[in-house]
Design a protein around this motif. Structure first.
Motif, PDB file in Angstrom:
ATOM      1  N   MET A 210     -14.231  14.947 -34.166  1.00  0.00           N
ATOM      2  CA  MET A 210     -14.689  14.886 -35.538  1.00  0.00           C
ATOM      3  C   MET A 210     -13.725  15.658 -36.413  1.00  0.00           C
ATOM      4  O   MET A 210     -13.293  16.718 -36.095  1.00  0.00           O
ATOM      5  CB  MET A 210     -16.100  15.477 -35.626  1.00  0.00           C
ATOM      6  CG  MET A 210     -16.775  15.272 -36.967  1.00  0.00           C
ATOM      7  SD  MET A 210     -16.271  16.478 -38.206  1.00  0.00           S
ATOM      8  CE  MET A 210     -16.542  18.001 -37.351  1.00  0.00           C
TER       9      MET A 210
ATOM     10  N   ARG B 188     -12.186  16.019 -40.726  1.00  0.00           N
ATOM     11  CA  ARG B 188     -12.569  15.986 -42.109  1.00  0.00           C
ATOM     12  C   ARG B 188     -11.696  14.984 -42.851  1.00  0.00           C
ATOM     13  O   ARG B 188     -10.548  14.750 -42.478  1.00  0.00           O
ATOM     14  CB  ARG B 188     -12.458  17.381 -42.741  1.00  0.00           C
ATOM     15  CG  ARG B 188     -11.185  17.768 -43.373  1.00  0.00           C
ATOM     16  CD  ARG B 188     -10.108  18.307 -42.439  1.00  0.00           C
ATOM     17  NE  ARG B 188      -8.954  17.449 -42.548  1.00  0.00           N
ATOM     18  CZ  ARG B 188      -8.570  16.690 -41.548  1.00  0.00           C
ATOM     19  NH1 ARG B 188      -9.194  16.702 -40.406  1.00  0.00           N
ATOM     20  NH2 ARG B 188      -7.562  15.894 -41.687  1.00  0.00           N
TER      21      ARG B 188
ATOM     22  N   ASN C  99     -11.564   7.447 -36.294  1.00  0.00           N
ATOM     23  CA  ASN C  99     -11.341   8.854 -36.635  1.00  0.00           C
ATOM     24  C   ASN C  99     -10.411   9.565 -35.658  1.00  0.00           C
ATOM     25  O   ASN C  99     -10.521  10.771 -35.463  1.00  0.00           O
ATOM     26  CB  ASN C  99     -12.674   9.611 -36.715  1.00  0.00           C
ATOM     27  CG  ASN C  99     -13.674   8.953 -37.633  1.00  0.00           C
ATOM     28  OD1 ASN C  99     -13.309   8.198 -38.536  1.00  0.00           O
ATOM     29  ND2 ASN C  99     -14.953   9.215 -37.411  1.00  0.00           N
TER      30      ASN C  99
ATOM     31  N   TYR D  88     -18.537  13.053 -41.625  1.00  0.00           N
ATOM     32  CA  TYR D  88     -18.227  12.540 -40.299  1.00  0.00           C
ATOM     33  C   TYR D  88     -19.401  12.690 -39.343  1.00  0.00           C
ATOM     34  O   TYR D  88     -19.325  12.231 -38.205  1.00  0.00           O
ATOM     35  CB  TYR D  88     -17.002  13.258 -39.714  1.00  0.00           C
ATOM     36  CG  TYR D  88     -15.704  12.853 -40.367  1.00  0.00           C
ATOM     37  CD1 TYR D  88     -14.883  11.888 -39.792  1.00  0.00           C
ATOM     38  CD2 TYR D  88     -15.299  13.429 -41.564  1.00  0.00           C
ATOM     39  CE1 TYR D  88     -13.698  11.510 -40.389  1.00  0.00           C
ATOM     40  CE2 TYR D  88     -14.113  13.057 -42.170  1.00  0.00           C
ATOM     41  CZ  TYR D  88     -13.320  12.098 -41.585  1.00  0.00           C
ATOM     42  OH  TYR D  88     -12.138  11.722 -42.187  1.00  0.00           O
TER      43      TYR D  88
ATOM     44  N   SER E 222     -24.016   4.312 -41.474  1.00  0.00           N
ATOM     45  CA  SER E 222     -22.572   4.502 -41.320  1.00  0.00           C
ATOM     46  C   SER E 222     -21.823   3.427 -42.099  1.00  0.00           C
ATOM     47  O   SER E 222     -22.349   2.353 -42.383  1.00  0.00           O
ATOM     48  CB  SER E 222     -22.168   4.448 -39.846  1.00  0.00           C
ATOM     49  OG  SER E 222     -22.389   3.162 -39.320  1.00  0.00           O
TER      50      SER E 222
ATOM     51  N   MET F 220     -11.683   4.023 -39.329  1.00  0.00           N
ATOM     52  CA  MET F 220     -12.412   5.218 -39.731  1.00  0.00           C
ATOM     53  C   MET F 220     -13.899   4.899 -39.817  1.00  0.00           C
ATOM     54  O   MET F 220     -14.297   3.763 -40.100  1.00  0.00           O
ATOM     55  CB  MET F 220     -11.917   5.724 -41.088  1.00  0.00           C
ATOM     56  CG  MET F 220     -10.419   5.960 -41.181  1.00  0.00           C
ATOM     57  SD  MET F 220      -9.780   7.171 -39.989  1.00  0.00           S
ATOM     58  CE  MET F 220     -10.578   8.661 -40.584  1.00  0.00           C
TER      59      MET F 220
ATOM     60  N   PHE G 178     -17.560   6.860 -41.339  1.00  0.00           N
ATOM     61  CA  PHE G 178     -18.260   7.961 -41.982  1.00  0.00           C
ATOM     62  C   PHE G 178     -19.755   7.641 -42.043  1.00  0.00           C
ATOM     63  O   PHE G 178     -20.164   6.491 -41.864  1.00  0.00           O
ATOM     64  CB  PHE G 178     -17.751   8.206 -43.405  1.00  0.00           C
ATOM     65  CG  PHE G 178     -16.268   8.433 -43.489  1.00  0.00           C
ATOM     66  CD1 PHE G 178     -15.618   9.286 -42.614  1.00  0.00           C
ATOM     67  CD2 PHE G 178     -15.513   7.790 -44.467  1.00  0.00           C
ATOM     68  CE1 PHE G 178     -14.243   9.497 -42.706  1.00  0.00           C
ATOM     69  CE2 PHE G 178     -14.143   8.001 -44.559  1.00  0.00           C
ATOM     70  CZ  PHE G 178     -13.521   8.858 -43.674  1.00  0.00           C
TER      71      PHE G 178
END
Length: 264
Positions: free
Chosen positions: A1, A3, A21, A131, A177, A191, A193
């Motif tokens: 994980m 940022r 990620n 995340y 998500s 990616m 999130f």
């Protein structure tokens, strides 16, 4: 994980969540691309520093430090900074920036933190909480490592932005998500999130034992007006990120967070 410290160069669906990620796969490109760009250098980082205020002598945990630009800025202002990140590639870049003696640790924010209770005066978490599907365990750990009266200064994707980029629109009141491909130098990286409604964010902070001191939607640094005229206007008139300052309540002894004096 990790940022996130920039908005994607492109939003394309779908991405592969199983491979999402993976900052190690594009650490150098990411660090270079976000070093002096509009969203990072003239919006996200200045906003975090402004909210932090005078940090001289304060012990600060940079949660999701990446390649270390925010850590460096805090250290330049006199803070004693510890950085954690889940990406070995990002931490290697941070060590190049901050020096071999920098206090850096490879830590996933989903896991317990390797620090004592009350070890820090402040935690900064720049664009990292989105995340996480569940903020609860992470916020509990961040509160644990903060002294009474300490602050968590956090920024996330604005929930309104995360809601409106999806078609069809999701249930706003649910935690959902969203995935996309992030493009750097012609290469795409998947990616993922998590977005949640604003009230769920504030509830997560208070459930973890924080009290909310400020919720901020700052403007970009005015110096960006001439450097990025088109982007500056866009960033000045649309929501992008949301910033929070939340505090650990001070001890019953007083407002300075120190334990009560013992003696007659």
């Amino acid at each position: 994980m990790e940022r996130m410290t920039d908005v994607p160069e492109s939003l394309t669906q779908p991405a592969d969540p199983a491979q999402a990620n993976d900052y190690d796969s594009f650490a150098e490109a990411y660090a270079a691309g976000t070093e002096n760009n509009l969203v990072n250098a003239y919006y996200a980082r200045p906003a975090m520093l402004a909210l932090a205020g005078d940090v001289a002598g304060r012990r600060i945990l940079d949660a999701g430090c990446g390649s270390g630009p925010l850590s460096a800025a805090l250290r330049d202002r006199g803070a004693v900074v510890t950085g954690i990140d889940a990406s070995a590639g990002m931490l290697a870049l941070a060590r190049q920036r901050l020096g071999d003696d920098a206090d850096l640790h490879m830590v996933d924010l989903s896991d317990p933190l390797p620090f004592a209770d009350g070890a820090f005066d402040d935690v900064v978490a720049s664009l990292v909480l989105h995340y996480l599907e569940d903020w609860g365990p992470t916020l509990a750990e961040l509160r644990r490592v903060l002294r009474p009266g300490g602050r968590l200064i956090a920024s996330v994707d604005h929930p309104f932005v995360a809601y409106t980029i999806q078609e069809p629109r999701p249930d706003y009141f649910a935690t959902t998500s969203y995935t996309f491909d992030w493009s750097f130098n012609g290469q795409s990286f998947p990616m993922r999130f998590w977005r949640k409604p604003l009230h769920a964010m504030t509830d997560a902070f208070t459930t973890a034992g924080f009290r909310i001191a400020a919720i901020s939607e700052p403007q970009p640094d005015p110096a960006a007006r001439e450097l990025f005229p088109d982007g500056f206007r866009d960033l000045s008139t649309k929501t992008t990120f949301l910033f929070f300052v939340v505090e650990v309540p001070p001890s019953a002894a007083g407002s300075d967070g120190r334990p009560p004096a013992v003696g007659p």
